[in-house]
Design a protein around this motif. Structure first.
Motif: not given
Length: 168
Positions: A86-99, A130-131, A152-154
């Motif tokens: 399993s993988a989390d949908t969103i990871q690494g959300e920092t300083d306006g960026s994420r995966f 995404q940013h 929004e996330w782009i």
């Protein structure tokens, strides 16, 4: 090396073993009063397949059998054994960026069962960067913006048209 896998079952890992298969050993035990009991120990030797569980980009966290691992991680599994990935949908959300996880390379859902196979020895959770695009009119009553605030996330490398309309 002997490992208990389930109550009443053991797994024996033999380094550089020469065969794969099933064999048995008969065990005879005698108690202090002379009573004799006999039983069989069945030994089953499996070849282990190295399976790499990774992420794109590497270094993210995935779960294998409900335990967190940083990618890439190599497992030694027997052919046909099943494991929950399993993988989390969103990871690494920092300083306006994420995966944001798009999919798994084997076509599985965000959480799915993987069956160990020599044909698919590498499985990757694929993420896109995404940013966050945040827009604000200053002062607030100066007009309107499109896309509308708060933002929004782009996806990375996506062209975005930003429009500003002055207040009348």
């Amino acid at each position: 090396v002997v490992h208990e896998t389930l109550p009443g079952q053991i797994q024996i890992r033999a380094k550089d073993h020469q065969w794969t298969g099933i064999d048995s050993i008969t065990i005879t035990a005698t108690d202090p009063l002379g009573a004799v009991g006999e039983g069989a120990l069945i030994i089953q030797i499996y070849d282990l397949i190295p399976v790499i569980i990774s992420s794109e980009p590497p270094g993210l966290t995935i779960q294998v059998d409900f335990v967190d691992y940083q990618t890439p991680h190599v497992f030694q599994w027997t052919a046909g054994s099943q494991h929950t990935l399993s993988a989390d949908t969103i990871q690494g959300e920092t300083d306006g960026s994420r995966f944001n996880c798009m999919d798994w390379s084997d076509g599985g859902e965000m959480q799915h069962i993987y069956t160990t196979s020599q044909q698919i020895p590498v499985v990757s959770a694929r993420y896109r960067t995404q940013h966050y695009l945040g827009l604000n009119a200053v002062p607030q009553d100066a007009g309107t913006l499109s896309p509308a605030p708060p933002g929004e996330w782009i996806d990375q490398n996506t062209h975005v048209t930003v429009e500003a309309f002055p207040a009348l």
